[in-house]
Design a protein around this motif. Structure first.
Motif, PDB file in Angstrom:
ATOM      1  N   MET A   1      45.442  38.759  20.951  1.00 25.68           N
ATOM      2  CA  MET A   1      44.159  39.423  20.872  1.00 25.68           C
ATOM      3  C   MET A   1      44.218  40.714  21.679  1.00 25.68           C
ATOM      4  SD  MET A   1      40.516  37.882  22.114  1.00 25.68           S
ATOM      5  CE  MET A   1      39.072  38.897  22.218  1.00 25.68           C
ATOM      6  N   GLU A   2      43.605  41.763  21.171  1.00 29.52           N
ATOM      7  CA  GLU A   2      43.507  43.032  21.881  1.00 29.52           C
ATOM      8  C   GLU A   2      42.536  42.868  23.056  1.00 29.52           C
ATOM      9  OE1 GLU A   2      44.993  46.111  20.844  1.00 29.52           O
ATOM     10  OE2 GLU A   2      46.160  44.900  19.462  1.00 29.52           O
ATOM     11  N   THR A   3      42.577  43.786  24.004  1.00 30.75           N
ATOM     12  CA  THR A   3      41.790  43.611  25.220  1.00 30.75           C
ATOM     13  C   THR A   3      40.495  44.417  25.261  1.00 30.75           C
ATOM     14  OG1 THR A   3      42.956  45.387  26.375  1.00 30.75           O
ATOM     15  CG2 THR A   3      43.891  43.170  26.526  1.00 30.75           C
ATOM     16  N   ASP A   4      40.260  45.334  24.337  1.00 35.65           N
ATOM     17  CA  ASP A   4      39.101  46.228  24.426  1.00 35.65           C
ATOM     18  C   ASP A   4      37.766  45.485  24.486  1.00 35.65           C
ATOM     19  OD1 ASP A   4      40.845  48.334  24.370  1.00 35.65           O
ATOM     20  OD2 ASP A   4      40.538  48.782  22.246  1.00 35.65           O
ATOM     21  N   ARG A   5      37.556  44.574  23.564  1.00 39.10           N
ATOM     22  CA  ARG A   5      36.288  43.833  23.540  1.00 39.10           C
ATOM     23  C   ARG A   5      36.165  42.932  24.755  1.00 39.10           C
ATOM     24  NH1 ARG A   5      34.728  41.188  18.112  1.00 39.10           N
ATOM     25  NH2 ARG A   5      32.928  40.825  19.414  1.00 39.10           N
ATOM     26  N   PHE A   6      37.276  42.373  25.196  1.00 40.19           N
ATOM     27  CA  PHE A   6      37.279  41.506  26.368  1.00 40.19           C
ATOM     28  C   PHE A   6      36.900  42.293  27.618  1.00 40.19           C
ATOM     29  CE2 PHE A   6      39.631  38.835  29.527  1.00 40.19           C
ATOM     30  CZ  PHE A   6      38.863  37.694  29.364  1.00 40.19           C
ATOM     31  N   ALA A   8      35.098  44.996  27.663  1.00 38.49           N
ATOM     32  CA  ALA A   8      33.684  45.340  27.515  1.00 38.49           C
ATOM     33  C   ALA A   8      32.791  44.173  27.945  1.00 38.49           C
ATOM     34  CB  ALA A   8      33.382  45.743  26.079  1.00 38.49           C
ATOM     35  N   LEU A   9      33.206  42.950  27.619  1.00 41.32           N
ATOM     36  CA  LEU A   9      32.453  41.766  28.039  1.00 41.32           C
ATOM     37  C   LEU A   9      32.423  41.659  29.561  1.00 41.32           C
ATOM     38  CD1 LEU A   9      31.018  39.049  27.425  1.00 41.32           C
ATOM     39  CD2 LEU A   9      33.289  38.009  27.501  1.00 41.32           C
ATOM     40  N   ASP A  11      32.812  44.058  31.744  1.00 43.40           N
ATOM     41  CA  ASP A  11      31.969  45.148  32.250  1.00 43.40           C
ATOM     42  C   ASP A  11      30.489  44.819  32.116  1.00 43.40           C
ATOM     43  OD1 ASP A  11      34.294  46.526  32.806  1.00 43.40           O
ATOM     44  OD2 ASP A  11      34.080  47.955  31.157  1.00 43.40           O
ATOM     45  N   ALA A  12      30.100  44.269  30.977  1.00 43.25           N
ATOM     46  CA  ALA A  12      28.686  43.941  30.743  1.00 43.25           C
ATOM     47  C   ALA A  12      28.200  42.866  31.704  1.00 43.25           C
ATOM     48  CB  ALA A  12      28.493  43.494  29.296  1.00 43.25           C
ATOM     49  N   ILE A  13      29.003  41.842  31.890  1.00 45.81           N
ATOM     50  CA  ILE A  13      28.611  40.763  32.800  1.00 45.81           C
ATOM     51  C   ILE A  13      28.470  41.287  34.220  1.00 45.81           C
ATOM     52  CG2 ILE A  13      29.402  38.602  33.870  1.00 45.81           C
ATOM     53  CD1 ILE A  13      30.527  37.847  31.071  1.00 45.81           C
ATOM     54  N   LEU A  14      29.408  42.108  34.664  1.00 40.76           N
ATOM     55  CA  LEU A  14      29.331  42.649  36.023  1.00 40.76           C
ATOM     56  C   LEU A  14      28.118  43.564  36.188  1.00 40.76           C
ATOM     57  CD1 LEU A  14      33.076  43.302  36.838  1.00 40.76           C
ATOM     58  CD2 LEU A  14      31.626  41.407  37.559  1.00 40.76           C
TER      59      LEU A  14
END
Length: 188
Positions: A1-6, A8-9, A11-14
């Motif tokens: 799996m690529e890491t971009d969406r991960f 972003a998740l 970052d959003a949680i923090l």
């Protein structure tokens, strides 16, 4: 799996965690300096919690910038780590309202220890899922800082239990400072 969406998740949680922490700081009872000074523990623990969030984001941002792929072990271990991390707003308020009590301090310190243990696991799983990634191995050569954090917090818990409960949060702060300075000293 690529890491971009991960990424972003994460970052959003923090961002949500930091927002909740700042919203939990109570308003001063009136417009005086004394009323503001009465909130000193709330501001101290907020500052430490903010540094924890920033430090976690900074480490993960640097880490995932060199990661090529992730697997389910990384995803689930980071998910558990983020679950523990999302308890930070509650623990921040718990410590601020009970600054000289050992139990809130203990829980705050344990969140550091649990996050460090899972970060060690994430480092291992990332190495396994990215064999031959030299940049990743260079970033993760500093993963001894997680063991150092565990040691700092354990010392704080012992001192906090027997002598001075705020020693736990002081050691949390010292572990963050050590994370920033020790790698620079070792490479000098």
């Amino acid at each position: 799996m690529e890491t971009d969406r991960f990424e972003a998740l994460i970052d959003a949680i923090l961002a949500i965690v930091i927002t909740i922490i700042v919203l939990e700081i109570p308003m001063a009872s009136n417009g005086s300096w004394q009323a503001l000074f009465d909130l000193k523990y709330e501001f101290i623990i907020y500052a430490i919690s903010f540094m924890v969030c920033f430090n976690f984001w900074n480490f993960n941002n640097n880490l995932f910038s060199v990661v090529n792929k992730i697997d389910s072990k990384v995803i689930w271990t980071m998910g558990i780590t983020l679950f523990v991390f999302t308890l930070l707003p509650y623990l921040t308020t718990f410590v601020a309202e009970n600054f000289y009590e050992f139990f809130p301090q203990l829980l705050y310190g344990l969140s550091f220890i649990i996050t460090s243990i899972f970060s060690i696991l994430i480092s291992k799983f990332l190495r396994d899922s990215n064999p031959g990634n030299i940049a990743l191995y260079l970033v993760l050569e500093k993963d001894y800082i997680f063991a150092m954090t565990i040691i700092f917090i354990a010392i704080g818990i012992i001192i906090g239990y027997f002598v001075y409960p705020p020693a736990v949060i002081i050691c949390c702060l010292l572990s963050i400072i050590a994370m920033w300075t020790v790698p620079k000293i070792r490479h000098s």
